[in-house]
Enzyme design. Structure first.
Site, short mmCIF file in Angstrom:
data_model
loop_
_atom_site.label_atom_id
_atom_site.label_comp_id
_atom_site.label_asym_id
_atom_site.label_seq_id
_atom_site.Cartn_x
_atom_site.Cartn_y
_atom_site.Cartn_z
N THR A 41 0.83 -1.21 0.00
CA THR A 41 0.00 0.00 0.00
C THR A 41 0.86 1.26 0.00
OG1 THR A 41 -0.10 0.28 2.39
CG2 THR A 41 -1.70 -1.24 1.42
N CYS A 42 0.19 2.40 -0.16
CA CYS A 42 0.89 3.69 -0.20
C CYS A 42 1.07 4.30 1.18
CB CYS A 42 0.10 4.67 -1.07
SG CYS A 42 0.08 4.15 -2.77
N ASP A 43 0.88 3.51 2.22
CA ASP A 43 1.01 4.03 3.58
C ASP A 43 2.41 3.76 4.12
OD1 ASP A 43 0.83 4.19 6.54
OD2 ASP A 43 -1.26 4.64 6.09
#
Ligand SMILES: *Cc1c(COP(=O)(O)O)cnc(C)c1O
Length: 376
Positions: free
Chosen positions: A323-325
């Site tokens: 994910t982009c986290d």
């Protein structure tokens, strides 16, 4: 990984990420727990993995269930569990949940404060109740902090109050923290429960039950003591602190029953040195913190990782999710190594992921589908 799971993965080649759980292994673990603690009744902690095929098998084996919400109570009932074999084991319960469980025939509830006790007296009248003690979680890799439980002094007052309120003061519980590596933690808590029961007996109130909670550890990357060791220490402690007239003993294992019965199969999305000469390669998998591996928070639970290239030369890696986290990193400090030839598209297996993975999966964060599950 059990032979059944490796056969399933190689023959079916299921799309990733997915969790594969061997239900026969769950049965073996249940039986191992029974053998280690023959005097205890097992209340499987449903939150560890509430999948229907697993509950079906446990109902078949005669297991009881520890449920944390009306939804979990309902899951157990629909799998065929009888209401008298269900404990509502969350100290924090909605009134609507207490009512629904009571209407369905559940008569065993936990509490740890007077406010919850009063809710039970009103909405689950006459039920058997037990009070949760706050005990030291030292030695646990996934501790439960100070969110639950009360002091022995307050438990004593509350149990006497329970009787005044028309409830059936039944017993005492505790939870020594999940993935608890030290059997001594149980011994210390049993000693506390023992003196509390003695004090209450002096008050003219005889409790009949001690609930030892869960916490029993399984093997991840590092070795842990076997369940037989915990059984011996606990049985000895019970005799020392309760003598010949043992109370009923309950245990609420979650991780121990299902953790090692599951494997997550995942795909390598990217391997990169990220332009640096120094430091680890970064390996990005198609599952991370948000895909279900929430217990990698603080690198607390260190899963064992298998690749088809095991045995080849390895070098150190940082492992992250897709994910982009920025928080979606599995391991950066825990000294993981993987084969140097590992590349995008390779499959990687994450072992002992049967517990606390499928239910911790987020809902479509970054658009990723929830973790697929196969029960075989
Ligand atoms: C989570 C929980 C369990 C199960 O703990 P494990 O460490 O998975 O065995 C048992 N009892 C209660 C009250 C819990 O909250």
């Amino acid at each position: 990984m059990t032979p059944k799971i490796s056969q399933f993965l190689s023959q079916k080649n299921p799309s990733t990420p997915c969790l594969v759980v061997d239900i026969d292994e769950v049965e073996l673990r249940y039986r191992a727990m029974q053998a280690a603690l023959p005097a205890a009744r097992i209340y499987y902690a449903v939150k560890a993995n509430p999948a229907r095929p697993l509950l079906d098998r446990l109902v078949f084996l005669g297991s009881c269930f520890d449920a944390a919400s009306w939804e979990e109570v309902d899951l157990c009932l629909s799998a065929g569990a009888r209401p008298e074999n269900i404990s509502f084991g969350n100290t924090v319960k909605k009134v609507s949940a207490i009512k629904a469980a009571y209407d369905a025939g559940v008569r065993l509830f936990v509490f740890d404060c007077v406010e919850e006790l009063e809710k039970l007296a009103r909405f689950a009248p006459g039920s058997r109740v037990y009070c949760r003690l706050l005990v030291n979680n030292h030695g646990a890799e996934w501790p439960l902090s100070r969110k639950f439980g009360t002091t022995p002094e307050s438990a004593r007052t509350l149990m006497l109050r329970a009787r005044e309120l028309g409830l059936d003061p039944y017993g005492i519980s505790f939870h020594v923290g999940s993935q608890q590596l030290s059997a001594d933690a149980y011994e210390v808590a049993i000693a506390q429960a023992g003196s509390l029961l003695a004090d209450l007996a002096a008050d003219g109130l005889r409790l009949r039950m001690v609930n030892l909670g869960g916490g029993f550890p399984i093997q991840y990357r590092d070795d842990v003591p076997g369940i037989a060791h915990f059984g011996q220490v606990i049985s000895r402690a019970m005799k020392i602190h309760f003598g010949e007239t043992l109370p009923e003993i309950l245990v609420e294992p979650g991780r121990f029953i299902v953790g090692s019965a599951g494997v997550v199969s995942t795909e390598v999305v990217l391997v990169s040195q990220r332009g640096r000469d120094e430091g680890p390669r970064w390996v990005y998998l198609d599952i991370g913190r948000f895909g279900g591996l929430a217990e990698t928070e603080g690198e607390a639970i260190r899963y064992m990782i298998r690749t088809a290239r095991d045995g080849e030369e390895v070098s150190s890696v940082a492992l992250a999710g897709p994910t982009c986290d920025g928080a979606d990193i599995l391991y950066e400090k825990s000294c993981y190594t993987l084969p140097v030839t590992l590349e995008a598209g390779d499959r990687v297996e994450i072992l002992a992921t049967g517990a606390y993975v499928s239910t911790y999966c987020s809902t479509r964060f970054n658009g990723f589908a929830p973790l697929a599950e196969h029960y075989i």
